[in-house]
Structure formats: C-alpha cells, structure tokens
Write an enzyme that holds these catalytic residues in place. Sequence first.
Site, PDB file in Angstrom:
ATOM      1  N   GLU A  16       0.834  -1.215   0.000  1.00 22.29           N
ATOM      2  CA  GLU A  16       0.000   0.000   0.000  1.00 22.29           C
ATOM      3  C   GLU A  16       0.865   1.259   0.000  1.00 22.29           C
ATOM      4  O   GLU A  16       0.570   2.217  -0.702  1.00 22.29           O
ATOM      5  CB  GLU A  16      -0.937   0.023   1.217  1.00 22.29           C
ATOM      6  CG  GLU A  16      -2.033  -1.034   1.182  1.00 22.29           C
ATOM      7  CD  GLU A  16      -3.031  -0.838   0.053  1.00 22.29           C
ATOM      8  OE1 GLU A  16      -3.102   0.271  -0.497  1.00 22.29           O
ATOM      9  OE2 GLU A  16      -3.724  -1.815  -0.285  1.00 22.29           O
ATOM     10  N   TYR A  99      -7.310   4.959   4.546  1.00 21.94           N
ATOM     11  CA  TYR A  99      -7.429   3.984   3.457  1.00 21.94           C
ATOM     12  C   TYR A  99      -6.514   2.778   3.713  1.00 21.94           C
ATOM     13  O   TYR A  99      -6.948   1.636   3.677  1.00 21.94           O
ATOM     14  CB  TYR A  99      -7.082   4.639   2.115  1.00 21.94           C
ATOM     15  CG  TYR A  99      -7.041   3.646   0.992  1.00 21.94           C
ATOM     16  CD1 TYR A  99      -8.208   3.298   0.311  1.00 21.94           C
ATOM     17  CD2 TYR A  99      -5.855   2.999   0.636  1.00 21.94           C
ATOM     18  CE1 TYR A  99      -8.190   2.347  -0.692  1.00 21.94           C
ATOM     19  CE2 TYR A  99      -5.819   2.044  -0.357  1.00 21.94           C
ATOM     20  CZ  TYR A  99      -6.992   1.723  -1.025  1.00 21.94           C
ATOM     21  OH  TYR A  99      -6.976   0.768  -2.005  1.00 21.94           O
ATOM     22  N   ASP A 117     -11.362   2.443  -2.880  1.00 24.97           N
ATOM     23  CA  ASP A 117     -10.423   2.921  -3.896  1.00 24.97           C
ATOM     24  C   ASP A 117     -11.224   3.408  -5.113  1.00 24.97           C
ATOM     25  O   ASP A 117     -12.461   3.443  -5.082  1.00 24.97           O
ATOM     26  CB  ASP A 117      -9.412   1.821  -4.264  1.00 24.97           C
ATOM     27  CG  ASP A 117     -10.028   0.723  -5.116  1.00 24.97           C
ATOM     28  OD1 ASP A 117     -11.284   0.655  -5.190  1.00 24.97           O
ATOM     29  OD2 ASP A 117      -9.275  -0.064  -5.710  1.00 24.97           O
ATOM     30  N   CYS A 178     -22.184  -3.712 -18.871  1.00 28.23           N
ATOM     31  CA  CYS A 178     -23.490  -3.653 -18.212  1.00 28.23           C
ATOM     32  C   CYS A 178     -24.442  -4.754 -18.646  1.00 28.23           C
ATOM     33  O   CYS A 178     -25.119  -5.351 -17.819  1.00 28.23           O
ATOM     34  CB  CYS A 178     -24.136  -2.300 -18.451  1.00 28.23           C
ATOM     35  SG  CYS A 178     -23.172  -0.963 -17.766  1.00 28.23           S
ATOM     36  N   CYS A 181     -23.738  -7.806 -16.954  1.00 28.42           N
ATOM     37  CA  CYS A 181     -23.465  -7.657 -15.516  1.00 28.42           C
ATOM     38  C   CYS A 181     -24.615  -8.253 -14.710  1.00 28.42           C
ATOM     39  O   CYS A 181     -25.784  -7.988 -14.983  1.00 28.42           O
ATOM     40  CB  CYS A 181     -23.314  -6.171 -15.195  1.00 28.42           C
ATOM     41  SG  CYS A 181     -23.255  -5.822 -13.443  1.00 28.42           S
TER      42      CYS A 181
HETATM   43 FE1  SF4 Z   1     -23.037  -1.560 -15.459  1.00 23.09          FE
HETATM   44 FE2  SF4 Z   1     -23.043  -3.474 -13.609  1.00 23.09          FE
HETATM   45 FE3  SF4 Z   1     -21.540  -1.303 -13.268  1.00 23.09          FE
HETATM   46 FE4  SF4 Z   1     -24.204  -1.147 -13.112  1.00 23.09          FE
HETATM   47  S1  SF4 Z   1     -22.856  -2.274 -11.752  1.00 23.09           S
HETATM   48  S2  SF4 Z   1     -22.836   0.243 -14.197  1.00 23.09           S
HETATM   49  S3  SF4 Z   1     -24.837  -2.626 -14.669  1.00 23.09           S
HETATM   50  S4  SF4 Z   1     -21.315  -2.861 -14.885  1.00 23.09           S
END
Ligand code: SF4
Length: 329
Positions: A16, A99, A117, A178, A181
């Site tokens: 760190e 931190y 972080d 996303c 995700c």
């Molecule tokens: Fe995209 Fe998942 Fe991040 Fe939300 S948590 S912004 S869905 S990658």
Amino acid sequence: MPWKGEKDPYKIWLSEIILQQTRVEQGLSYYQRFIATYPTIADLAQAKDEDVFKLWEGLGYYNRCKNLLHTARIIYYELDGKFPNNYDTIVALKGIGPYTAAAIASFAFNLPYAVVDGNVFRVLSRLFAIDTPIDSTEGKQQFALLAQEVLDKKNAALFNQAIMDFGATVCKPTNPQCNSCHLKEICTGFNNALVNRLPVKEKVLLKKNRWFYYFILQHEETVLVEKRTSRDIWENLYEFYLLETTEQIIWKEATLQEWLNQQFGIERATIHSVSPLQKQQLTHQSIKGQFIKVNLTSIPQNLLKAQWQPLKDLQQLAFPKFINQYLEL
Ligand code: SF4
C-alpha cells in the site's frame, strides 16, 4: 499481483505504501525487491537507513520511505514486533491513513472496514446513481459511509477484494460490461442510462484534453437529445448522447456494436456513419471527438425516459458550436 489475497499485514502495508502515488507496473518491482531484501518487519526495522533509501530510489516522495522505517521500528521495538490487529492502533501509526488502515485491517485481520479505492467509488456511484463528485470532501464522506453500509461485515476481506475486482473487470471506466453484468437489474445507473456520466469528478473539468464521442441515436423520426446541466462548458445547451473519455478511442464496427450492446442492451444496431475527427479549441481546453450516427429499430428500455426530439424540431434547440459545425456539414 503478488499482494492479492495476502494475509501478512507487513506485506499488505508495504504494498500500500509503495503504491501510493505510484503506478502498479512501477511499484511491482519495488515491492518484490523490498520483500526479497527484507522479508519480515524485523528485517526492515533493523536495516540501515541508507540501504532502505537506496532500495526506495526512484520512487520519489521520500517521506513515505522515512515513515515506513519509523513505523517498522516502532512495531519491532515497542510493540513486540507484532503488527497491531485493530484499526485504531493501525491508523495511529505514522504514514498510515484511513485507506491503508482499512486495507490492512480487513485484508490481514478480516475486520469490518470498507476499503474505498477508485474502483469502489465507480461501482457505488453507478449502482446507486450518485452524482456527488467523488473528489469533493462531501463525496468522499458520502461514499465512505455507503461503502461501510454495504460491506459484508463477516467477510470484509473477501468483499473488499471482490468489489475492487468487479470495478476493474466488469464495471470498467469506459467500457463497463453492463448488459452482461449480474447487477444490472438493480443498478440505478444502468436503468437510467447514466453509467457514462458516473462517477462525477470535479477535477475533470480542469482537464485540458477532452474526447467527446457523440452518439446520435435515431429512432424513426426522433433523435435522443440531452441538456447539459452540470457546471461545465456549454451549460444549458443541448447535445446528443455523450461518451466523454480522457483518451482517444478508435471505433470499429465490432467495438461499436459491443459498446451499444453493453450500454443499452441493443442486440444489433445499424451504424449509419462515423464522422471524421472534429476539434474545437476553447480557452483552457481542447475538445476533440466524433459523431456516430446510429439507427435503432426500437428504443432501449433504459432510454425510454430520455428526451426523443422530432428531427424536424431539432433546430429549435440550442447546441454548442462543436455540434452545430457537425450539423451544418
Ligand atoms: Fe453496469 Fe453493472 Fe456497473 Fe451497473 S454495476 S454500471 S450494470 S457494470
């Protein structure tokens, strides 16, 4: 990284301190040399100042090295050579801030302290759609509290490592994954198409070189427009869907399709055109970017609430010169 999954508080602390204000690629070899030369805190505490400084050479910020030695000697000579195993004692040691103390407390001793972080700031700001600047005093407090709230207190080490890794590999800065995700259902940022606006940083506004990629998303005779509301250039003017980056992106058909899929769940879009590079020099900033025109067969779920302006009424809106130049073309 060799310090990943590490349980030895000495090694976590060393990594760190070396990584403060140092890039990982550069810090790695220093960490390895330190561990090879001084495998334990006792070895470091008994080392000669000049030998340690010699090993530190090139890392800069010599105060870090001075504090490192000082603290190693306090632990070795005054604390029986044992690294303290509670947060308050750790954070009281010279050169160890909140931190680093949280990282040592959670990774070495599994104590319930959230490590915040850059990755964690990004994940939380998107997941909860929080636009408080992460580099403001208010933002730092807000995110620290939130991180502590969502922390799995019984598995702090695992949780901290997981959220950091998640930010580094899935919720990435410019191309977050996303659509694949597993948090997208509950992600407020994704469900409101705010991911590329978050996290907000005050200092970004001072950046000299900014890359603006405008996506002209067209559905039938309408196009997505947004009003610039933040305290930034072109406040209150309109624009198309913006992806701002600090570096140039070379767009290809495949990367565009992948990006549109991950951001909006679009299976396949028609990329109508990608404009040549456009530039505008402002007093303190240079703006460069491109316009990418995309035809959509339907409006993605997370853009349903956006403003879809009829093309015929586009001239009624005030756009910045950067956009007008393109529109005139
Ligand atoms: Fe995209 Fe998942 Fe991040 Fe939300 S948590 S912004 S869905 S990658």
